[in-house]
Design a protein around this motif. Structure first.
Motif, PDB file in Angstrom:
ATOM      1  N   GLN A  83       3.985   1.783  -5.425  1.00  0.00           N
ATOM      2  CA  GLN A  83       4.125   2.684  -4.283  1.00  0.00           C
ATOM      3  C   GLN A  83       5.555   3.196  -4.141  1.00  0.00           C
ATOM      4  O   GLN A  83       5.779   4.361  -3.798  1.00  0.00           O
ATOM      5  CB  GLN A  83       3.733   1.960  -2.991  1.00  0.00           C
ATOM      6  CG  GLN A  83       2.241   1.717  -2.834  1.00  0.00           C
ATOM      7  CD  GLN A  83       1.939   0.942  -1.561  1.00  0.00           C
ATOM      8  OE1 GLN A  83       2.810   0.283  -0.995  1.00  0.00           O
ATOM      9  NE2 GLN A  83       0.709   1.014  -1.102  1.00  0.00           N
ATOM     10  N   SER A  84       6.527   2.319  -4.372  1.00  0.00           N
ATOM     11  CA  SER A  84       7.905   2.643  -4.044  1.00  0.00           C
ATOM     12  C   SER A  84       8.696   3.271  -5.185  1.00  0.00           C
ATOM     13  O   SER A  84       9.815   3.743  -4.969  1.00  0.00           O
ATOM     14  CB  SER A  84       8.635   1.386  -3.562  1.00  0.00           C
ATOM     15  OG  SER A  84       8.607   0.384  -4.550  1.00  0.00           O
ATOM     16  N   SER A 108       5.152   1.913   3.250  1.00  0.00           N
ATOM     17  CA  SER A 108       6.020   1.300   2.237  1.00  0.00           C
ATOM     18  C   SER A 108       7.211   2.183   1.899  1.00  0.00           C
ATOM     19  O   SER A 108       8.349   1.701   1.812  1.00  0.00           O
ATOM     20  CB  SER A 108       5.208   1.002   0.963  1.00  0.00           C
ATOM     21  OG  SER A 108       4.261  -0.019   1.186  1.00  0.00           O
ATOM     22  N   LYS A 126       1.469  -3.715  -6.224  1.00  0.00           N
ATOM     23  CA  LYS A 126       1.129  -2.568  -5.378  1.00  0.00           C
ATOM     24  C   LYS A 126       2.393  -1.918  -4.808  1.00  0.00           C
ATOM     25  O   LYS A 126       2.557  -0.697  -4.870  1.00  0.00           O
ATOM     26  CB  LYS A 126       0.216  -3.007  -4.232  1.00  0.00           C
ATOM     27  CG  LYS A 126      -0.025  -1.948  -3.168  1.00  0.00           C
ATOM     28  CD  LYS A 126      -0.909  -2.468  -2.059  1.00  0.00           C
ATOM     29  CE  LYS A 126      -0.214  -3.434  -1.138  1.00  0.00           C
ATOM     30  NZ  LYS A 126       0.763  -2.774  -0.246  1.00  0.00           N
ATOM     31  N   LYS A 160      -0.991   5.597  -4.846  1.00  0.00           N
ATOM     32  CA  LYS A 160      -0.245   4.808  -5.809  1.00  0.00           C
ATOM     33  C   LYS A 160      -0.429   3.327  -5.492  1.00  0.00           C
ATOM     34  O   LYS A 160      -0.255   2.905  -4.356  1.00  0.00           O
ATOM     35  CB  LYS A 160       1.241   5.170  -5.767  1.00  0.00           C
ATOM     36  CG  LYS A 160       1.581   6.535  -6.318  1.00  0.00           C
ATOM     37  CD  LYS A 160       3.085   6.736  -6.426  1.00  0.00           C
ATOM     38  CE  LYS A 160       3.764   6.754  -5.085  1.00  0.00           C
ATOM     39  NZ  LYS A 160       5.200   7.109  -5.194  1.00  0.00           N
ATOM     40  N   VAL A 206       0.780   3.411   1.951  1.00  0.00           N
ATOM     41  CA  VAL A 206       1.755   4.035   1.054  1.00  0.00           C
ATOM     42  C   VAL A 206       2.897   4.634   1.867  1.00  0.00           C
ATOM     43  O   VAL A 206       4.081   4.437   1.552  1.00  0.00           O
ATOM     44  CB  VAL A 206       1.090   5.122   0.184  1.00  0.00           C
ATOM     45  CG1 VAL A 206       2.134   5.888  -0.621  1.00  0.00           C
ATOM     46  CG2 VAL A 206       0.067   4.497  -0.759  1.00  0.00           C
TER      47      VAL A 206
END
Length: 297
Positions: free
Chosen positions: A33-34, A236, A29, A269, A233
């Motif tokens: 996201q990143s 992060s 995850k 995402k 999100v």
């Protein structure tokens, strides 16, 4: 044992079960996201969750899926002690007599209060975890200086305190953490109680079987992420943002920038791995908590 000690013990066992079941999903995850948005004409580093799993295992081995687990494992006792103990103490305050069952609305209030308290522990813990989980993707994309920046959780903490404003740097992303934990835990504990009462056919849920607890816990965990995922999100990307050359000036700027460049899809995402994680991980957490709490009397 006092109620606080019982909640501490049961919460620790529940948190350990949750972490072991869910951490590989969480790693994927955070990687999704990143990863930076690709330039025009370029493909993203990961095409999806399964591609992220394959690339992680190919580059780092299966242990790569458990990268960053040291920080949450080291604090799982404290995290769950705060979450379940604050919730338990708020339950005691709201009960009209000892042992009386609470309504769903009262459990929502208890969950929100626990969410406020736990945010101050979750923020630095997750900053360390996210830095470790995301560093390979950021290094490969060229958005991070150097290849591998951190050697482990302690190294992340030392770097942040030394180079990013002292202890305050560990609380980068506190606003979106609060925006996730307060409504998320309110919904989660409310849904959990509602499902337990539904399965029990009334407010007395003390005789529910393990199957019902597993279903209630899994669906409660799913409701947490379904409700607050975009804030996770934002949290992060803020926590892995470059301190010296930041892309985001704050929570709302990050939200607007992601929405403008990637649309609503950008705010989700990694949603698939998060939901895939939430059901088994929270089912394990609530079952372990309930069984342990019951065994302590």
């Amino acid at each position: 044992m006092g109620d606080v000690a019982k909640d501490l013990t049961a919460g620790t066992v529940g948190g350990a079960a949750q972490l072991i079941c869910g951490h590989p999903f969480d790693t994927i995850k955070v990687k999704l996201q990143s990863q930076p948005a690709p330039l025009p004409g370029q493909l993203p580093k990961y095409s999806g969750a399964m591609d992220a799993v394959k690339q992680t295992i190919a580059a780092e081995g299966p242990r790569g899926l458990y990268k960053g687990m040291g920080a949450p494992l080291a604090t799982v006792a404290a995290f769950n002690a705060v979450l379940f103990t604050v919730r338990g103490q708020m339950e005691a305050l709201l009960r009209y007599e000892p042992g009386a069952p609470l309504s769903v609305n009262q459990q929502i209030v208890c969950g929100a209060g626990a969410g406020v308290a736990v945010s101050f522990l979750a923020c630095p813990t997750e900053l360390i975890k996210c830095r470790l989980q995301a560093q390979s993707a950021l290094a490969d994309s060229g958005t991070s200086t150097g290849a591998v920046k951190y050697g482990g959780p302690i190294d992340v903490a030392k770097h942040v305190i030394r180079s990013e404003g002292g202890v305050r740097g560990l609380f980068k992303g506190l606003v979106p953490t609060l925006a996730r934990e307060v409504p998320g835990n309110a919904i989660m504990f409310g849904v959990y109680e509602a499902l337990k009462q539904h399965f029990a056919g009334g407010s007395d849920t003390s005789e529910l079987g393990r199957g019902s607890l597993i279903v209630a816990g899994g669906l409660a965990g799913a409701s947490f992420w379904a409700t607050v995922y975009p804030t996770d999100v934002v949290k992060s990307v803020i926590q892995v943002d470059d301190f010296r050359n930041p892309k985001f000036s704050g929570t709302f700027h990050a939200f607007r920038k992601i929405s403008a460049s990637e649309g609503v899809k950008g705010l989700y995402k990694g949603f698939g791995p998060a939901m895939a994680r939430s059901v088994p991980a929270n089912a394990a957490c609530f079952l372990a908590y309930e069984v342990t709490r019951s065994s302590l009397g």
